[in-house]
Motif scaffolding. Structure first.
Motif, PDB file in Angstrom:
ATOM      1  N   ARG A  86      -6.131  -9.315  -3.793  1.00 44.06           N
ATOM      2  CA  ARG A  86      -6.196  -7.874  -3.499  1.00 44.06           C
ATOM      3  C   ARG A  86      -6.856  -7.607  -2.145  1.00 44.06           C
ATOM      4  O   ARG A  86      -6.528  -6.635  -1.482  1.00 44.06           O
ATOM      5  N   PHE A  87      -7.763  -8.493  -1.734  1.00 41.94           N
ATOM      6  CA  PHE A  87      -8.390  -8.327  -0.422  1.00 41.94           C
ATOM      7  C   PHE A  87      -7.366  -8.564   0.686  1.00 41.94           C
ATOM      8  O   PHE A  87      -7.359  -7.878   1.701  1.00 41.94           O
ATOM      9  N   ILE A  88      -6.510  -9.551   0.501  1.00 45.21           N
ATOM     10  CA  ILE A  88      -5.463  -9.831   1.485  1.00 45.21           C
ATOM     11  C   ILE A  88      -4.496  -8.649   1.542  1.00 45.21           C
ATOM     12  O   ILE A  88      -4.131  -8.183   2.622  1.00 45.21           O
ATOM     13  N   ALA A  89      -4.120  -8.133   0.394  1.00 51.62           N
ATOM     14  CA  ALA A  89      -3.202  -6.990   0.346  1.00 51.62           C
ATOM     15  C   ALA A  89      -3.823  -5.764   1.006  1.00 51.62           C
ATOM     16  O   ALA A  89      -3.132  -5.015   1.703  1.00 51.62           O
ATOM     17  N   SER A  90      -5.126  -5.559   0.819  1.00 50.44           N
ATOM     18  CA  SER A  90      -5.781  -4.379   1.389  1.00 50.44           C
ATOM     19  C   SER A  90      -5.795  -4.415   2.913  1.00 50.44           C
ATOM     20  O   SER A  90      -5.979  -3.387   3.554  1.00 50.44           O
ATOM     21  N   GLN A  91      -5.576  -5.576   3.491  1.00 49.73           N
ATOM     22  CA  GLN A  91      -5.550  -5.713   4.943  1.00 49.73           C
ATOM     23  C   GLN A  91      -4.123  -5.645   5.506  1.00 49.73           C
ATOM     24  O   GLN A  91      -3.904  -5.915   6.672  1.00 49.73           O
ATOM     25  N   GLY A  92      -3.162  -5.333   4.661  1.00 52.94           N
ATOM     26  CA  GLY A  92      -1.772  -5.215   5.119  1.00 52.94           C
ATOM     27  C   GLY A  92      -1.122  -6.543   5.409  1.00 52.94           C
ATOM     28  O   GLY A  92      -0.120  -6.618   6.122  1.00 52.94           O
ATOM     29  N   ALA A  93      -1.659  -7.612   4.840  1.00 52.66           N
ATOM     30  CA  ALA A  93      -1.163  -8.952   5.153  1.00 52.66           C
ATOM     31  C   ALA A  93      -0.069  -9.404   4.202  1.00 52.66           C
ATOM     32  O   ALA A  93       0.352 -10.544   4.250  1.00 52.66           O
ATOM     33  N   ASP A  94       0.418  -8.492   3.379  1.00 54.23           N
ATOM     34  CA  ASP A  94       1.470  -8.878   2.437  1.00 54.23           C
ATOM     35  C   ASP A  94       2.712  -8.023   2.657  1.00 54.23           C
ATOM     36  O   ASP A  94       3.363  -7.587   1.725  1.00 54.23           O
ATOM     37  N   GLN A  95       3.065  -7.821   3.905  1.00 51.85           N
ATOM     38  CA  GLN A  95       4.129  -6.887   4.242  1.00 51.85           C
ATOM     39  C   GLN A  95       5.432  -7.189   3.511  1.00 51.85           C
ATOM     40  O   GLN A  95       5.935  -6.365   2.766  1.00 51.85           O
TER      41      GLN A  95
END
Length: 157
Positions: A86-95
């Motif tokens: 979820r931390f990775i997703a919150s940084q927009g890294a899962d486009q």
């Protein structure tokens, strides 16, 4: 055909395989669809799995070489991955999400080996994962935010 016995995501598995079957094809045939085919040249990291806890590119390993070993895919590591995904997703890294399983598998391996890595150590460990969308900074920020939250710092999430 040959008989292959291994442990897949904590469960014993025995199956017949052709001698030239790649581990990626074996895993996908057994429902592990998080293991993705990208470059087919061992250069993108999309097919990363853990064999006896170490990251391996399953597109360049024969399934027969996994005989007697423990193989883990993202399907078997959901609980461990949930902490930082979820931390990775919150940084927009899962486009687009295509590279995420490889990044997650390598992050799990990194944090098992080094629970408090520097930014340079994170970059070095994840260098074999290609991402066409995000430029890697989001993944680094997400992992750093996760590590900071574990230390009681700001979660940035």
């Amino acid at each position: 055909m040959m008989e292959l016995k291994l442990t897949l995501n904590g469960k014993p598995l025995a199956a017949s395989v052709e001698p030239d079957c790649l581990l990626i094809d074996f895993l996908r045939a057994h429902g592990c669809l998080s293991v993705k085919r990208g470059c087919e040249t061992s250069g993108c990291g999309l097919c990363t799995v853990l064999v006896d806890g170490r990251p391996v590119l399953s597109c360049s390993m024969l399934a027969a070489r996994a005989a007697g070993h423990s193989v883990q895919t993202l399907e078997g590591l959901q609980d461990e991955a949930a902490g930082f995904v979820r931390f990775i997703a919150s940084q927009g890294a899962d486009q687009c999400g295509f590279c995420n399983p490889g990044f997650v598998m390598n992050t799990i391996a990194l944090l098992r080996e080094n629970p408090d890595p520097t930014d340079d150590e994170i970059r070095a460990y994840l260098a074999g994962n290609l991402c066409r969308c995000s430029g890697y900074d989001g993944q680094l920020r997400g992992i750093r935010a996760y590590l900071d939250s574990r230390k009681g710092g700001p979660a940035h999430d």
